[in-house]
Design a protein around this motif. Structure first.
Motif, PDB file in Angstrom:
ATOM      1  N   ILE A   1       0.844  -1.197   0.000  1.00 13.49           N
ATOM      2  CA  ILE A   1       0.000   0.000   0.000  1.00 13.49           C
ATOM      3  C   ILE A   1       0.883   1.253   0.000  1.00 13.49           C
ATOM      4  N   ILE A   2       0.413   2.282  -0.709  1.00 10.27           N
ATOM      5  CA  ILE A   2       1.136   3.557  -0.757  1.00 10.27           C
ATOM      6  C   ILE A   2       0.448   4.525   0.198  1.00 10.27           C
ATOM      7  N   THR A   3       1.225   5.024   1.174  1.00 10.64           N
ATOM      8  CA  THR A   3       0.679   5.923   2.195  1.00 10.64           C
ATOM      9  C   THR A   3       1.528   7.193   2.236  1.00 10.64           C
ATOM     10  N   PRO A   4       1.233   8.173   1.393  1.00 12.28           N
ATOM     11  CA  PRO A   4       2.085   9.366   1.269  1.00 12.28           C
ATOM     12  C   PRO A   4       2.108  10.208   2.537  1.00 12.28           C
ATOM     13  N   ALA A   5       3.112  11.069   2.615  1.00 20.03           N
ATOM     14  CA  ALA A   5       3.210  12.031   3.714  1.00 20.03           C
ATOM     15  C   ALA A   5       3.657  13.362   3.140  1.00 20.03           C
ATOM     16  N   THR A   6       3.152  14.431   3.703  1.00 17.92           N
ATOM     17  CA  THR A   6       3.629  15.755   3.305  1.00 17.92           C
ATOM     18  C   THR A   6       5.014  15.961   3.899  1.00 17.92           C
ATOM     19  N   LYS A   7       5.880  16.643   3.158  1.00 21.44           N
ATOM     20  CA  LYS A   7       7.241  16.881   3.639  1.00 21.44           C
ATOM     21  C   LYS A   7       7.248  18.065   4.588  1.00 21.44           C
ATOM     22  N   ALA A   8       7.757  17.833   5.802  1.00 19.06           N
ATOM     23  CA  ALA A   8       7.751  18.875   6.824  1.00 19.06           C
ATOM     24  C   ALA A   8       8.975  19.756   6.727  1.00 19.06           C
ATOM     25  N   GLU A   9       8.801  21.015   7.128  1.00 21.41           N
ATOM     26  CA  GLU A   9       9.950  21.893   7.309  1.00 21.41           C
ATOM     27  C   GLU A   9      10.675  21.456   8.581  1.00 21.41           C
ATOM     28  N   GLU A  10      11.920  21.912   8.740  1.00 20.13           N
ATOM     29  CA  GLU A  10      12.691  21.514   9.917  1.00 20.13           C
ATOM     30  C   GLU A  10      11.945  21.895  11.189  1.00 20.13           C
ATOM     31  N   GLY A  11      11.844  20.929  12.116  1.00 17.04           N
ATOM     32  CA  GLY A  11      11.167  21.171  13.381  1.00 17.04           C
ATOM     33  C   GLY A  11       9.706  20.772  13.365  1.00 17.04           C
TER      34      GLY A  11
ATOM     35  N   HIS B   1       6.501  18.069  11.916  1.00 14.84           N
ATOM     36  CA  HIS B   1       6.316  16.642  11.695  1.00 14.84           C
ATOM     37  C   HIS B   1       5.737  16.395  10.303  1.00 14.84           C
ATOM     38  N   ASP B   2       6.231  15.343   9.645  1.00 17.56           N
ATOM     39  CA  ASP B   2       5.594  14.906   8.407  1.00 17.56           C
ATOM     40  C   ASP B   2       4.170  14.484   8.743  1.00 17.56           C
ATOM     41  N   GLU B   3       3.240  14.710   7.819  1.00 11.55           N
ATOM     42  CA  GLU B   3       1.841  14.362   8.082  1.00 11.55           C
ATOM     43  C   GLU B   3       1.313  13.420   7.015  1.00 11.55           C
ATOM     44  N   ASP B   4       0.553  12.406   7.480  1.00 10.52           N
ATOM     45  CA  ASP B   4      -0.099  11.494   6.551  1.00 10.52           C
ATOM     46  C   ASP B   4      -1.091  12.269   5.688  1.00 10.52           C
ATOM     47  N   ILE B   5      -1.199  11.845   4.429  1.00 13.10           N
ATOM     48  CA  ILE B   5      -2.141  12.501   3.524  1.00 13.10           C
ATOM     49  C   ILE B   5      -2.578  11.493   2.465  1.00 13.10           C
ATOM     50  N   SER B   6      -3.797  11.616   1.997  1.00 15.61           N
ATOM     51  CA  SER B   6      -4.302  10.680   0.995  1.00 15.61           C
ATOM     52  C   SER B   6      -3.977  11.164  -0.415  1.00 15.61           C
ATOM     53  N   LYS B   7      -4.028  10.234  -1.345  1.00 14.21           N
ATOM     54  CA  LYS B   7      -3.837  10.573  -2.756  1.00 14.21           C
ATOM     55  C   LYS B   7      -4.853  11.625  -3.186  1.00 14.21           C
ATOM     56  N   GLU B   8      -6.091  11.431  -2.766  1.00 16.59           N
ATOM     57  CA  GLU B   8      -7.160  12.351  -3.151  1.00 16.59           C
ATOM     58  C   GLU B   8      -6.895  13.768  -2.653  1.00 16.59           C
ATOM     59  N   ALA B   9      -6.400  13.877  -1.404  1.00 18.44           N
ATOM     60  CA  ALA B   9      -6.122  15.196  -0.835  1.00 18.44           C
ATOM     61  C   ALA B   9      -4.940  15.855  -1.539  1.00 18.44           C
ATOM     62  N   ILE B  10      -3.935  15.066  -1.878  1.00 19.98           N
ATOM     63  CA  ILE B  10      -2.772  15.600  -2.598  1.00 19.98           C
ATOM     64  C   ILE B  10      -3.215  16.237  -3.909  1.00 19.98           C
ATOM     65  N   ILE B  11      -4.078  15.538  -4.630  1.00 21.58           N
ATOM     66  CA  ILE B  11      -4.535  16.023  -5.935  1.00 21.58           C
ATOM     67  C   ILE B  11      -5.507  17.189  -5.788  1.00 21.58           C
ATOM     68  N   SER B  12      -6.449  17.069  -4.854  1.00 26.37           N
ATOM     69  CA  SER B  12      -7.461  18.122  -4.704  1.00 26.37           C
ATOM     70  C   SER B  12      -6.862  19.429  -4.202  1.00 26.37           C
ATOM     71  N   ARG B  13      -5.795  19.342  -3.404  1.00 29.45           N
ATOM     72  CA  ARG B  13      -5.146  20.548  -2.895  1.00 29.45           C
ATOM     73  C   ARG B  13      -4.143  21.120  -3.887  1.00 29.45           C
TER      74      ARG B  13
END
Length: 327
Positions: free
Chosen positions: A140-150, A152-164
């Motif tokens: 399964i592919i479970t993407p995460a948004t890349k965090a700035e230093e300090g 936390h990376d956050e879980d995100i769905s494929k749908e949210a990545i595309i819709s945003r």
């Protein structure tokens, strides 16, 4: 203890800027290429630990180099050269602001979420009745948004990545395809070495020509989790912990010492013995995944060595050759 690389402050020829991440420091050269220095910093739960791990940067850099060479026939990558054990030089790319995490087994973060009763991770359903370290029917592919230093990376769905609009639908499908191809190849490589590639993450960027390429690291102990293949089934049947090679042992030690990167928690003190143990575990993974004996680089004047090797490479590199080579 060996000398280690913590913060660097190089001033390379034609240097435009420098970006300092959790573990790597990236120097922009002439807005054309990047010099990526793998430090010996240790990050866990998105927090940089106070002490460095000897040879960790060299191990990460050299594993990533070997794995990029072993996968460049299926997925193009950013790499040009490795002029120093701790340095990779590659094409400047615009990174996608997501990490493509792929999981073949219910382990680590996925297992912790599963124990909390969650059955959907990043918009992907996880079957009922699984126990920790069981294999998923399909990765399964479970993407995460890349965090700035300090942060936390956050879980995100494929749908949210595309819709945003973080990644377009067309480009995301390329990232998804490349992620599965790389994981399949990584699984094959690991199996030949008596290992299981449990889960990993990939980062991608876009060249100036608009081509999507693999960037950063690949199949290292910082980005991946490995189990030993021998005894895996028996351990699962007996509900025993898996013997693994990854950074998870660091996370577990931190959890046992009441640290998960949460506000108000204090990083536990790492003794010299613990640091040596972590370094040896990284060396163990290197030797297992590559099938080669790890050769420790000379760390007596490590920063001078890195600077000299990198400058020598840059002085001999023809920027015009970028037009002659296809990424």
């Amino acid at each position: 203890m060996s000398n280690t690389v913590n913060n660097t402050n190089f001033n390379f020829p034609n240097q435009k800027s420098v970006y300092k991440g959790k573990v790597r420091e990236v120097y922009n050269i002439n807005d054309e290429i990047l010099v990526m220095v793998a430090t010996d910093r240790l990050s866990a739960f998105d927090v940089i630990m106070p002490k460095q791990i000897p040879f960790k940067g060299q191990i990460l850099n050299q594993i990533a180099h070997k794995m990029m060479e072993a996968t460049k026939d299926i997925v193009p990558n950013w790499l040009i050269a490795v002029p120093d054990p701790n340095v990779a030089v590659g094409y400047l790319c615009e990174p996608f602001k997501v990490e493509m995490v792929i999981r073949g087994y219910l382990s680590g973060h996925a297992a912790r979420e599963y124990k909390l009763g969650k059955r959907v991770l990043c918009g992907v359903s996880m079957p009922e009745g699984m126990k920790e370290n069981d294999k998923f029917p399909e990765p399964i592919i479970t993407p995460a948004t890349k965090a700035e230093e300090g942060d936390h990376d956050e879980d995100i769905s494929k749908e949210a990545i595309i819709s945003r609009g973080i990644v377009s639908k067309e480009e995301y499908e390329v990232l998804e395809k490349y992620t599965r191809l790389l994981f399949e190849r990584g699984t094959e490589i690991a199996k030949k070495r008596g290992l299981i590639l449990v889960d990993t993450k990939y980062e991608f960027g876009k060249t100036k020509e608009g081509k999507i390429v693999l960037i950063d690291e690949i199949h290292t102990p910082d980005s991946s989790r490995y189990f030993y293949l021998e005894g895996y089934k028996e351990r699962q049947e007996m509900n025993m912990p898996q013997k693994q090679l990854s950074k998870e042992f660091v996370r577990q030690w931190l959890i046992e010492n009441n640290f998960q990167g949460l506000e108000g928690q204090q990083i536990p003190e790492m003794s010299d013995e613990k640091i040596k143990e972590i370094s040896n575990r990284y060396i163990e993974l290197y030797e297992n995944i590559t099938g080669e004996t790890f050769v420790k680089s000379d760390t007596q004047n490590i920063l001078d060595r890195i600077a000299q090797n990198t400058v020598n490479f840059l002085n001999n590199f023809r920027y015009s050759s970028l037009n002659d080579k296809s990424v």
